[in-house]
Write an enzyme that holds these catalytic residues in place. Structure first.
Site, PDB file in Angstrom:
ATOM      1  N   ASP A  67       0.802  -0.998  -0.064  1.00  0.00           N
ATOM      2  CA  ASP A  67       0.114  -0.036  -0.046  1.00  0.00           C
ATOM      3  C   ASP A  67       0.753   1.188   0.025  1.00  0.00           C
ATOM      4  O   ASP A  67       2.042   1.294   0.055  1.00  0.00           O
ATOM      5  CB  ASP A  67      -1.040   0.014   1.340  1.00  0.00           C
ATOM      6  CG  ASP A  67      -0.162  -0.328   2.543  1.00  0.00           C
ATOM      7  OD1 ASP A  67       0.938  -0.286   2.463  1.00  0.00           O
ATOM      8  OD2 ASP A  67      -0.888  -0.511   3.426  1.00  0.00           O
ATOM      9  N   ASN A 136      -7.309  -2.083  14.728  1.00  0.00           N
ATOM     10  CA  ASN A 136      -8.683  -2.370  14.133  1.00  0.00           C
ATOM     11  C   ASN A 136      -9.000  -3.727  13.428  1.00  0.00           C
ATOM     12  O   ASN A 136      -9.990  -4.015  12.870  1.00  0.00           O
ATOM     13  CB  ASN A 136      -9.498  -1.133  13.538  1.00  0.00           C
ATOM     14  CG  ASN A 136      -8.778  -0.917  12.046  1.00  0.00           C
ATOM     15  OD1 ASN A 136      -7.943  -1.530  11.680  1.00  0.00           O
ATOM     16  ND2 ASN A 136      -9.623   0.308  11.604  1.00  0.00           N
ATOM     17  N   HIS A 138      -7.223  -4.501  10.431  1.00  0.00           N
ATOM     18  CA  HIS A 138      -6.854  -4.128   9.277  1.00  0.00           C
ATOM     19  C   HIS A 138      -5.483  -4.782   8.439  1.00  0.00           C
ATOM     20  O   HIS A 138      -4.613  -4.886   9.315  1.00  0.00           O
ATOM     21  CB  HIS A 138      -7.034  -2.678   8.845  1.00  0.00           C
ATOM     22  CG  HIS A 138      -5.799  -1.719   8.873  1.00  0.00           C
ATOM     23  ND1 HIS A 138      -5.995  -0.590   9.768  1.00  0.00           N
ATOM     24  CD2 HIS A 138      -4.402  -1.742   8.632  1.00  0.00           C
ATOM     25  CE1 HIS A 138      -4.754   0.277   9.797  1.00  0.00           C
ATOM     26  NE2 HIS A 138      -3.850  -0.680   9.067  1.00  0.00           N
ATOM     27  N   GLU A 143      -9.795  -1.927   5.345  1.00  0.00           N
ATOM     28  CA  GLU A 143     -10.296  -1.347   6.696  1.00  0.00           C
ATOM     29  C   GLU A 143     -11.689  -2.265   6.929  1.00  0.00           C
ATOM     30  O   GLU A 143     -12.165  -2.657   6.050  1.00  0.00           O
ATOM     31  CB  GLU A 143     -10.585   0.149   6.589  1.00  0.00           C
ATOM     32  CG  GLU A 143      -9.248   1.126   6.457  1.00  0.00           C
ATOM     33  CD  GLU A 143      -8.772   1.508   7.896  1.00  0.00           C
ATOM     34  OE1 GLU A 143      -8.454   0.387   8.638  1.00  0.00           O
ATOM     35  OE2 GLU A 143      -8.047   2.512   7.900  1.00  0.00           O
TER      36      GLU A 143
HETATM   37  C1  GLP Z   1      -0.522   0.775   8.629  1.00  0.00           C
HETATM   38  C2  GLP Z   1      -0.194  -0.275   7.394  1.00  0.00           C
HETATM   39  C3  GLP Z   1      -0.455  -1.658   7.568  1.00  0.00           C
HETATM   40  C4  GLP Z   1       0.330  -2.033   8.925  1.00  0.00           C
HETATM   41  C5  GLP Z   1      -0.463  -1.301  10.114  1.00  0.00           C
HETATM   42  C6  GLP Z   1       0.185  -1.759  11.500  1.00  0.00           C
HETATM   43  O1  GLP Z   1      -1.547   1.193   8.422  1.00  0.00           O
HETATM   44  N1  GLP Z   1      -1.073   0.341   6.316  1.00  0.00           N
HETATM   45  O2  GLP Z   1       0.277  -2.496   6.682  1.00  0.00           O
HETATM   46  O3  GLP Z   1       0.272  -3.229   9.153  1.00  0.00           O
HETATM   47  O4  GLP Z   1      -0.490  -0.079   9.941  1.00  0.00           O
HETATM   48  O5  GLP Z   1       1.375  -0.701  11.744  1.00  0.00           O
HETATM   49  P1  GLP Z   1       2.207  -0.908  12.872  1.00  0.00           P
HETATM   50  O6  GLP Z   1       2.999  -2.017  12.523  1.00  0.00           O
HETATM   51  O7  GLP Z   1       2.954   0.273  12.935  1.00  0.00           O
HETATM   52  O8  GLP Z   1       1.298  -1.158  14.119  1.00  0.00           O
END
Ligand code: GLP
Length: 241
Positions: A67, A136, A138, A143
């Site tokens: 992404d 959440n 995702h 989402e």
């Molecule tokens: C972001 C990314 C995800 C990631 C998630 C968790 O929004 N788009 O790919 O897995 O958040 O992030 P973190 O690893 O910083 O908790």
């Protein structure tokens, strides 16, 4: 789903890096699916070390990222392209021409999404995909919702994700409200998926993924339907299961 509960973030990163190193050693031109966020940073740093200190060769490796914020320039320090260069690509001998991150500057978004999806197929699919999990539930930027878009698409971020990701920006108002993301079906094209979770703030999402129903209200729960998923988490993230 294979589940590994380990002591801490370091052990989680080590195990995940070993899975990736194994695939890269066995298939030097493999396609690796990559994620951003704080979770895979430790694993990326270990892969960088394996490359510079142990000779793990990335020269033929191809990569595709899940992404990217939209709109955002690749030079912006908050962009996922910038993150990937800094945390992994610049630490290995990967050829940047073989790395793919969704284009946060794409003018024709629909055409871009179709091409990105076609590119993944043309590469022969993803050999191993790393995923984090949002608070959440995702994955990528898929989402929770009453329905999910299967393939690469433009999506609006939820308030909870904007708030969670604001830690990387000067203020919440600076977090882009949209993103380009691979869909669940694109993720499912990966032959093997490694999903990571660390810390107590992921405990509810982990519980919902493993113990809830399979539901688009927790996109990560859909991973229970994939035939080869390895879930690695630390004790804190597993504490509510
Ligand atoms: C972001 C990314 C995800 C990631 C998630 C968790 O929004 N788009 O790919 O897995 O958040 O992030 P973190 O690893 O910083 O908790």
């Amino acid at each position: 789903m294979q589940i590994h509960v380990v002591e801490n973030y370091e052990k989680m990163s080590e195990l995940a890096a070993n899975y990736f190193a194994e695939v890269i050693s066995e298939k030097p031109n493999c396609v690796i699916g990559l994620a951003t966020g704080s979770t895979p940073v430790g694993m990326y740093s270990l892969l960088g070390k394996k490359c510079t200190e142990e000779g793990l060769d990335f020269s033929e490796v191809r990569s595709v990222n899940l992404d990217e914020y939209y709109p955002i320039s690749p030079e912006n320090e908050q962009s996922y392209r910038y993150f990937m260069n800094k945390n992994l690509f610049d630490k290995t001998n990967i050829d940047k021409a073989n790395t793919n991150v969704p284009d946060g500057t794409a003018k024709d978004v629909d055409a871009f999404c179709r091409e990105y999806e076609a590119k993944i197929d043309a590469m022969g699919g993803i050999d191993i995909q790393i995923l984090g999990i949002g608070r959440n539930g995702h994955i990528g930027f898929n989402e929770p919702d009453s329905y999910l878009v299967p393939f690469t698409h433009l999506t609006a971020l939820t308030e909870s994700t904007i708030e969670a990701n604001s830690r990387f920006f000067e203020s919440e108002a600076d977090v882009p409200k949209h993103a380009l993301t691979m869909g669940i079906q694109s993720v499912f094209k990966a032959r093997r998926i490694v999903i990571l979770a660390s810390g107590a703030d992921k405990a509810e999402a982990v519980r919902d993924m493993l113990k809830g129903n399979i539901s688009t209200a927790c996109p990560a729960s859909l991973l229970c339907l994939h035939p080869d998923v390895i879930f690695i988490c630390d004790k804190d993230a597993y504490s509510l299961v």
